[in-house]
Design a protein around this motif. Structure first.
Motif, PDB file in Angstrom:
ATOM      1  N   VAL A 183      33.554  23.147  35.059  1.00 35.66           N
ATOM      2  CA  VAL A 183      32.193  23.313  35.389  1.00 35.66           C
ATOM      3  C   VAL A 183      32.240  23.952  36.881  1.00 35.66           C
ATOM      4  N   VAL A 184      31.861  25.369  36.794  1.00 34.57           N
ATOM      5  CA  VAL A 184      32.129  26.137  37.989  1.00 34.57           C
ATOM      6  C   VAL A 184      30.738  26.638  38.748  1.00 34.57           C
ATOM      7  N   LYS A 185      30.780  27.424  39.690  1.00 31.32           N
ATOM      8  CA  LYS A 185      29.513  27.926  40.554  1.00 31.32           C
ATOM      9  C   LYS A 185      29.188  28.904  39.627  1.00 31.32           C
ATOM     10  N   ILE A 186      27.777  29.478  39.603  1.00 33.36           N
ATOM     11  CA  ILE A 186      27.268  30.654  39.144  1.00 33.36           C
ATOM     12  C   ILE A 186      27.220  31.509  40.112  1.00 33.36           C
ATOM     13  N   PRO A 187      26.927  33.152  39.987  1.00 39.04           N
ATOM     14  CA  PRO A 187      26.914  33.563  38.747  1.00 39.04           C
ATOM     15  C   PRO A 187      28.389  33.689  37.940  1.00 39.04           C
ATOM     16  N   ALA A 188      28.167  33.775  36.714  1.00 38.51           N
ATOM     17  CA  ALA A 188      29.656  33.947  35.871  1.00 38.51           C
ATOM     18  C   ALA A 188      30.236  35.291  36.412  1.00 38.51           C
ATOM     19  N   SER A 189      29.434  36.291  36.638  1.00 40.46           N
ATOM     20  CA  SER A 189      30.169  37.513  37.162  1.00 40.46           C
ATOM     21  C   SER A 189      30.972  37.427  38.183  1.00 40.46           C
ATOM     22  N   LEU A 190      31.055  36.368  38.851  1.00 42.28           N
ATOM     23  CA  LEU A 190      32.106  36.083  40.072  1.00 42.28           C
ATOM     24  C   LEU A 190      33.726  36.354  39.284  1.00 42.28           C
ATOM     25  N   TYR A 191      33.583  35.725  38.068  1.00 42.47           N
ATOM     26  CA  TYR A 191      34.773  35.776  37.254  1.00 42.47           C
ATOM     27  C   TYR A 191      35.288  36.824  36.244  1.00 42.47           C
ATOM     28  N   ASP A 192      34.377  37.907  36.565  1.00 42.05           N
ATOM     29  CA  ASP A 192      34.778  39.060  35.574  1.00 42.05           C
ATOM     30  C   ASP A 192      36.067  39.589  35.653  1.00 42.05           C
ATOM     31  N   SER A 193      36.846  39.556  37.070  1.00 42.24           N
ATOM     32  CA  SER A 193      38.069  40.050  37.183  1.00 42.24           C
ATOM     33  C   SER A 193      39.075  38.831  37.874  1.00 42.24           C
ATOM     34  N   ARG A 194      38.668  37.757  37.834  1.00 45.85           N
ATOM     35  CA  ARG A 194      39.582  36.719  38.258  1.00 45.85           C
ATOM     36  C   ARG A 194      39.137  35.326  37.782  1.00 45.85           C
ATOM     37  N   HIS A 195      40.036  34.222  37.882  1.00 45.49           N
ATOM     38  CA  HIS A 195      39.580  32.964  37.534  1.00 45.49           C
ATOM     39  C   HIS A 195      38.961  32.460  38.842  1.00 45.49           C
ATOM     40  N   PRO A 196      38.095  31.205  38.488  1.00 45.56           N
ATOM     41  CA  PRO A 196      37.590  30.407  39.421  1.00 45.56           C
ATOM     42  C   PRO A 196      38.868  29.894  40.372  1.00 45.56           C
ATOM     43  N   TYR A 197      38.585  29.827  41.728  1.00 43.80           N
ATOM     44  CA  TYR A 197      39.142  29.207  42.859  1.00 43.80           C
ATOM     45  C   TYR A 197      38.775  27.797  42.980  1.00 43.80           C
TER      46      TYR A 197
END
Length: 137
Positions: A38-52
Motif C-alpha cells: 500500500v503506497v502513496k499516490i499518484p500511481a504515476s510516481l512509479y511509472d519509471s521506478r518502484h516505490p521507495y
C-alpha cells in the motif's frame, strides 16, 4: 489468494493509496516483492521506478508455509528500511501479525490478532476487519 485481500484494501483505501500485488519495492539493499504493498499516490510516481520506503504505508505478506522467512528475514529487512508497518497474514494459525514502529534492528511493536477491528498507522480512521482478511486469504 492475495487477490481478494488486495481488492479489500483497494476498497478501503480508494483515492487514498495505491495497492500493488507482487510488485517490487526499492529498499536500500534489496528489491523485495511483497504480496501486497500500500503506497502513496499518484500511481504515476512509479511509472519509471518502484516505490521507495518513504512512499510505502504498509507491506503485507500472505503466508501459508513460509512463515519463518516472513517472520525473520523480511521483518528485519523492512524494519531497517523504515517501512512504517508490516503485516503477515498467517493462514496456518489463522492470525494477523502486525509490526509497527520500525527501528534500526527490528519493529518496536508486534501484535497478533485472530479477530476484531484494527487500524493502520497512516489511516487510523479506516477500519480493517481481521476476520475478513483471514477469510479472504
Amino acid at each position: 489468494m492475495t487477490d481478494s485481500v488486495a481488492e479489500y484494501f483497494r476498497e478501503k483505501f480508494q483515492d487514498l493509496a495505491k495497492v500493488y500485488e507482487a510488485h517490487p519495492a526499492t529498499l536500500p539493499n534489496s528489491e523485495p516483492e511483497p504480496d501486497i504493498a500500500v503506497v502513496k499516490i499518484p500511481a504515476s510516481l512509479y511509472d519509471s521506478r518502484h516505490p521507495y520506503p518513504e512512499e510505502i504505508y504498509l507491506l503485507i505478506e500472505v503466508s501459508d508455509t513460509n512463515i519463518e522467512k516472513d517472520l525473520e528475514k523480511k521483518q528485519f529487512v523492512y524494519a531497517r528500511a523504515g517501512i512504517l508497518e508490516y503485516w503477515i497474514v498467517n493462514l496456518e494459525a489463522q492470525q494477523l501479525i502486525v509490526f509497527q514502529e520500525p527501528s534500526t534492528d527490528n519493529y518496536q511493536v508486534q501484535k497478533t490478532y485472530s479477530q476484531g477491528t484494527i487500524f493502520t498507522v497512516v489511516f487510523p480512521g479506516i477500519e480493517i476487519l481481521v476476520e475478513k482478511l483471514l477469510m479472504l486469504s
